[in-house]
Design a protein around this motif. Structure first.
Motif, PDB file in Angstrom:
ATOM      1  N   LEU A  64      35.394 -73.232   1.738  1.00 18.62           N
ATOM      2  CA  LEU A  64      34.651 -72.902   0.526  1.00 18.62           C
ATOM      3  C   LEU A  64      35.528 -72.215  -0.511  1.00 18.62           C
ATOM      4  CD1 LEU A  64      31.297 -71.655   2.099  1.00 18.62           C
ATOM      5  CD2 LEU A  64      31.708 -73.818   0.939  1.00 18.62           C
ATOM      6  N   GLY A  65      36.818 -72.009  -0.174  1.00 24.21           N
ATOM      7  CA  GLY A  65      37.755 -71.454  -1.154  1.00 24.21           C
ATOM      8  C   GLY A  65      37.950 -69.958  -1.084  1.00 24.21           C
ATOM      9  N   LEU A  66      37.383 -69.284  -0.085  1.00 25.07           N
ATOM     10  CA  LEU A  66      37.573 -67.845   0.027  1.00 25.07           C
ATOM     11  C   LEU A  66      38.945 -67.534   0.618  1.00 25.07           C
ATOM     12  CD1 LEU A  66      34.461 -68.016  -0.384  1.00 25.07           C
ATOM     13  CD2 LEU A  66      34.290 -65.966   1.022  1.00 25.07           C
ATOM     14  N   LYS A  67      39.562 -66.453   0.135  1.00 14.56           N
ATOM     15  CA  LYS A  67      40.900 -66.065   0.575  1.00 14.56           C
ATOM     16  C   LYS A  67      40.913 -64.575   0.879  1.00 14.56           C
ATOM     17  CE  LYS A  67      42.969 -69.524  -2.518  1.00 14.56           C
ATOM     18  NZ  LYS A  67      43.873 -69.755  -3.672  1.00 14.56           N
ATOM     19  N   ASN A  68      42.085 -64.097   1.291  1.00 13.74           N
ATOM     20  CA  ASN A  68      42.248 -62.672   1.541  1.00 13.74           C
ATOM     21  C   ASN A  68      41.999 -61.902   0.239  1.00 13.74           C
ATOM     22  OD1 ASN A  68      42.899 -60.340   3.059  1.00 13.74           O
ATOM     23  ND2 ASN A  68      44.979 -60.353   2.216  1.00 13.74           N
ATOM     24  N   ASN A  69      41.196 -60.846   0.320  1.00 12.63           N
ATOM     25  CA  ASN A  69      40.838 -59.987  -0.811  1.00 12.63           C
ATOM     26  C   ASN A  69      39.872 -60.658  -1.804  1.00 12.63           C
ATOM     27  OD1 ASN A  69      42.300 -57.672  -0.022  1.00 12.63           O
ATOM     28  ND2 ASN A  69      44.195 -58.557  -0.827  1.00 12.63           N
ATOM     29  N   SER A  70      39.260 -61.772  -1.403  1.00  9.92           N
ATOM     30  CA  SER A  70      38.223 -62.359  -2.258  1.00  9.92           C
ATOM     31  C   SER A  70      37.064 -61.379  -2.404  1.00  9.92           C
ATOM     32  CB  SER A  70      37.701 -63.670  -1.653  1.00  9.92           C
ATOM     33  OG  SER A  70      38.662 -64.686  -1.734  1.00  9.92           O
ATOM     34  N   ARG A  71      36.471 -61.372  -3.617  1.00  7.98           N
ATOM     35  CA  ARG A  71      35.362 -60.458  -3.882  1.00  7.98           C
ATOM     36  C   ARG A  71      34.033 -61.216  -3.760  1.00  7.98           C
ATOM     37  NH1 ARG A  71      36.826 -55.668  -6.285  1.00  7.98           N
ATOM     38  NH2 ARG A  71      39.023 -55.508  -6.917  1.00  7.98           N
ATOM     39  N   ILE A  72      33.083 -60.551  -3.131  1.00  6.75           N
ATOM     40  CA  ILE A  72      31.755 -61.144  -2.942  1.00  6.75           C
ATOM     41  C   ILE A  72      30.706 -60.131  -3.376  1.00  6.75           C
ATOM     42  CG2 ILE A  72      30.071 -61.984  -1.267  1.00  6.75           C
ATOM     43  CD1 ILE A  72      32.357 -63.128   0.334  1.00  6.75           C
ATOM     44  N   LEU A  73      29.752 -60.600  -4.196  1.00  8.85           N
ATOM     45  CA  LEU A  73      28.629 -59.770  -4.614  1.00  8.85           C
ATOM     46  C   LEU A  73      27.419 -60.113  -3.755  1.00  8.85           C
ATOM     47  CD1 LEU A  73      27.274 -57.773  -6.591  1.00  8.85           C
ATOM     48  CD2 LEU A  73      26.766 -59.737  -8.064  1.00  8.85           C
ATOM     49  N   ALA A  74      26.892 -59.098  -3.068  1.00 10.29           N
ATOM     50  CA  ALA A  74      25.707 -59.279  -2.225  1.00 10.29           C
ATOM     51  C   ALA A  74      24.501 -58.676  -2.939  1.00 10.29           C
ATOM     52  CB  ALA A  74      25.920 -58.617  -0.867  1.00 10.29           C
ATOM     53  N   THR A  75      23.565 -59.528  -3.397  1.00  8.19           N
ATOM     54  CA  THR A  75      22.402 -59.070  -4.157  1.00  8.19           C
ATOM     55  C   THR A  75      21.160 -59.075  -3.277  1.00  8.19           C
ATOM     56  OG1 THR A  75      23.343 -60.015  -6.165  1.00  8.19           O
ATOM     57  CG2 THR A  75      21.003 -59.477  -6.212  1.00  8.19           C
ATOM     58  N   ASN A  76      20.472 -57.939  -3.268  1.00 11.15           N
ATOM     59  CA  ASN A  76      19.243 -57.837  -2.482  1.00 11.15           C
ATOM     60  C   ASN A  76      18.122 -58.611  -3.159  1.00 11.15           C
ATOM     61  OD1 ASN A  76      17.313 -56.979  -0.599  1.00 11.15           O
ATOM     62  ND2 ASN A  76      16.805 -55.182  -1.825  1.00 11.15           N
ATOM     63  N   ILE A  77      17.426 -59.480  -2.395  1.00 11.09           N
ATOM     64  CA  ILE A  77      16.281 -60.237  -2.922  1.00 11.09           C
ATOM     65  C   ILE A  77      15.026 -59.703  -2.253  1.00 11.09           C
ATOM     66  CG2 ILE A  77      15.199 -62.501  -3.108  1.00 11.09           C
ATOM     67  CD1 ILE A  77      17.934 -63.741  -3.022  1.00 11.09           C
ATOM     68  N   PRO A  78      14.064 -59.185  -3.029  1.00 10.25           N
ATOM     69  CA  PRO A  78      12.830 -58.652  -2.435  1.00 10.25           C
ATOM     70  C   PRO A  78      12.083 -59.728  -1.658  1.00 10.25           C
ATOM     71  CG  PRO A  78      13.025 -58.027  -4.746  1.00 10.25           C
ATOM     72  CD  PRO A  78      14.077 -59.058  -4.491  1.00 10.25           C
ATOM     73  N   VAL A  79      11.397 -59.328  -0.610  1.00 12.51           N
ATOM     74  CA  VAL A  79      10.582 -60.249   0.181  1.00 12.51           C
ATOM     75  C   VAL A  79       9.196 -59.663   0.321  1.00 12.51           C
ATOM     76  CG1 VAL A  79      12.540 -61.176   1.458  1.00 12.51           C
ATOM     77  CG2 VAL A  79      11.331 -59.198   2.351  1.00 12.51           C
ATOM     78  N   ASP A  80       8.213 -60.547   0.615  1.00  8.76           N
ATOM     79  CA  ASP A  80       6.849 -60.054   0.795  1.00  8.76           C
ATOM     80  C   ASP A  80       6.664 -59.560   2.212  1.00  8.76           C
ATOM     81  OD1 ASP A  80       6.618 -62.251   2.404  1.00  8.76           O
ATOM     82  OD2 ASP A  80       5.472 -63.441   0.956  1.00  8.76           O
ATOM     83  N   GLN A  81       5.422 -59.189   2.556  1.00  8.28           N
ATOM     84  CA  GLN A  81       5.142 -58.606   3.873  1.00  8.28           C
ATOM     85  C   GLN A  81       5.348 -59.595   5.012  1.00  8.28           C
ATOM     86  OE1 GLN A  81       1.010 -57.580   4.180  1.00  8.28           O
ATOM     87  NE2 GLN A  81       0.329 -59.375   3.019  1.00  8.28           N
ATOM     88  N   HIS A  82       5.399 -60.881   4.693  1.00  4.82           N
ATOM     89  CA  HIS A  82       5.622 -61.881   5.733  1.00  4.82           C
ATOM     90  C   HIS A  82       7.085 -62.291   5.833  1.00  4.82           C
ATOM     91  CE1 HIS A  82       1.308 -62.177   6.011  1.00  4.82           C
ATOM     92  NE2 HIS A  82       1.231 -62.463   4.715  1.00  4.82           N
TER      93      HIS A  82
END
Length: 558
Positions: A64-82
């Motif tokens: 997928l093209g990721l290398k050493n020191n690649s930066r990744i943004l992890a965004t929280n996505i809200p979910v419902d009670q289920h």
């Protein structure tokens, strides 16, 4: 094993060591979910969302093209009670809303095309009919469209209810109610369609178990009961006469009384709820088909569904049920004959063209003129020119000058139609690989495209560009007829095929049709009849009656 570092930011920040040649997006996501404590994360690298789909999900991070020191943004996505992603739920809701909007638009377009006297675009025709299957013309074109649209949406809503899609059914039934409201209310007072729709709406409320519907549900049921009594007569005397002493309304009253009992219970009126539930339970027992009666009808070769239906509609009387099945089959046979006749009429109307306001030639007026002694084609042209006004058409037919003009117009139309047919046949045969000169010569020699094709296939194969060679197969196409008969409450669909080779003059601009939605609306019409609204499988009603009787008993003993 070579480990590299990925720099993570967002819902979890830090450095994560991974094996790029081994780890997939799914594994990376799970690791970050465990570390962040989030329920759902969206991962973005170099402006690209990393997905777990079939294609990308099978690739490792290095691919997928990721290398050493690649930066990744992890965004929280809200979910419902289920645990469902709210974004995904939003997109699903948006798609559902778009689909419902398309359904409403398709219903409006269908009703407009089939209520104003225009030639149908489709290969079928929609017409309103009464309980006896006779065609009716209620009110103005606006009334016709409103009733037609309401009936189609009601039928679609009932189909969704049978599939257990009560939320979608609720939306469609609300649209059907809105459509009926556009009709003159005086026209709807003697029919039960709107009342049945009200009961279906409240049934959807109940099946969704949403307590917020109580107030509006009570009002709807009051209106439904008033409408049912007005249309059916006191103690159903009117419907008994109309339906040949059948008892089609029992299941409908059962559902209505059950719902009235549910509303009374939640309002704290225990005795009123108990009375309604007891009455509903009595009707429920009346509708339980005895095994011996069912076995008798099955032994005669009838299907279980039609046998149960006949017994329920006839108060479990086996003799009457048998007569009912025979009569219903005879009605379906007669309806098929009528639909075939209507199909022929539609094809005939298309040969006459349309009036200046794009209406079809009125066949009733045409037959009257033919009875007087006028030639059919000339009489049809006179009606076409005069917007189906029989008096004005008669004046033109009896005037030598206008009569001659009518004949000239018929000759001109035949020539235009012939040229159009030759052009279409030429295009069809050239598309098969024959050279244009040979095709034109064959069409001049023979009367039909089929005969020209047979002749061309017997001729020596030429080597000209586009010619038919020894390794080429000449294909053909068949015309598939999409027929259908039946009714939706007071409406029915007449099946037939469009005449594609007969161009209709002075057409309106071809509208963009949503065929998928139109098919969804009209598919129910092919299986509906005068008893469809009353044919309710009461298993869920029986379970609900027992549930609420137990709740009432518990409340009384508390």
């Amino acid at each position: 094993m070579v480990m590299v570092k990925l720099k993570i930011g967002g819902a979890w920040s830090g450095v994560l060591e991974v094996e790029l040649d081994v780890w997939t997006v799914a594994r990376l996501r799970q690791e970050l979910l465990d570390r962040s404590g989030c329920a759902c994360l969206k991962l973005i690298s170099a402006g690209k969302v990393l997905k777990d789909g079939e294609s990308e999900g099978s690739q490792n991070l290095a691919q997928l093209g990721l290398k050493n020191n690649s930066r990744i943004l992890a965004t929280n996505i809200p979910v419902d009670q289920h645990g469902n992603s709210i974004k995904e739920e939003f997109l699903a809701e948006e798609e559902r809303g778009n689909r419902l909007a398309r359904l409403k638009t398709a219903a409006a377009n269908l009703a407009t095309r089939h209520a104003d006297g225009s030639l149908p675009v489709e290969d079928f025709n929609l017409e309103l009919e009464n309980q006896n299957g006779h065609k009716v013309h209620w009110g103005s074109e606006t009334d016709q469209r409103a009733i037609m649209m309401g009936l189609m949406l009601h039928a679609n809503g009932k189909a969704l209810m049978k599939k257990g899609k009560y939320r979608d059914a609720l939306e469609v039934l609300n649209m059907g109610e809105e459509s009926f409201s556009l009709c003159n209310p005086n026209l709807l007072e003697m029919v039960d369609n709107v009342s049945i729709l009200q009961i279906d709406l409240v049934w959807c409320y109940f099946m969704l178990r949403d307590i917020s519907w109580l107030s509006v549900a009570g009002i709807r049921l009051e209106k439904a009961r008033e409408g049912i009594e007005r249309a059916h007569g006191k103690e159903s005397t009117r419907i008994r006469i109309l339906q040949g002493h059948c008892f089609p309304e029992l299941a409908l009253h059962l559902r209505m009384e059950l719902l009235e009992g549910v509303i009374a219970y939640h309002r704290g009126h225990l005795q009123k709820s108990k009375d309604a539930m007891s009455s509903a339970q009595t009707r429920f027992l009346q509708l339980q088909v005895p095994d011996e009666s069912l076995s008798f009808l099955l032994s005669m070769g009838y299907k279980e569904s039609e046998a149960k239906r006949a017994l329920r509609m006839n108060n479990l009387d086996v003799g009457r049920a048998l007569d009912f099945i025979v009569e219903e089959k005879a009605k379906r046979t007669q309806k098929r004959k009528e639909n075939l006749q209507r199909q022929k009429e539609i094809l005939e109307q298309k040969t006459y063209g349309t009036t200046p306001l794009n209406k079809a030639v009125n066949l009733s007026n045409l037959n009257q003129l033919v009875t007087i002694g006028f030639q059919k084609e000339i009489a049809a042209e006179a009606l076409r020119r005069n917007e189906n006004d029989a008096e004005k058409a008669l004046d033109d037919l009896t005037n030598p000058e206008t009569n001659a003009a009518l004949q000239n117009e018929i000759i001109s139309r035949k020539r235009r139609r012939l040229r159009a047919a030759i052009k279409k046949s030429t295009e069809n045969l050239v598309a098969m690989g024959f050279d244009k000169a040979s095709v034109e010569a064959a069409l001049r020699r023979f009367e039909s495209e089929e005969q020209a094709l047979s002749y061309l296939l017997t001729q020596p194969i030429t080597n000209t560009a586009g010619g038919v060679g020894a390794d080429h197969q000449v294909g053909g196409s068949t015309t598939e007829e999409r027929g259908g008969t039946g009714s939706v409450g007071a409406g029915h669909r007449v099946g037939g095929s469009s005449s594609q080779n007969e161009p209709v003059e002075k057409k309106k601009p071809v509208e963009e049709r949503d065929v998928e939605m139109e098919d969804e609306l009209t598919v129910e019409l092919g299986t509906s009849d005068a008893y469809s609204d009353y044919d309710i499988e009461v298993t869920k009603e029986g379970e609900a009656i027992n549930e609420y009787l137990a709740l009432i008993s518990s409340a009384e003993n508390a």
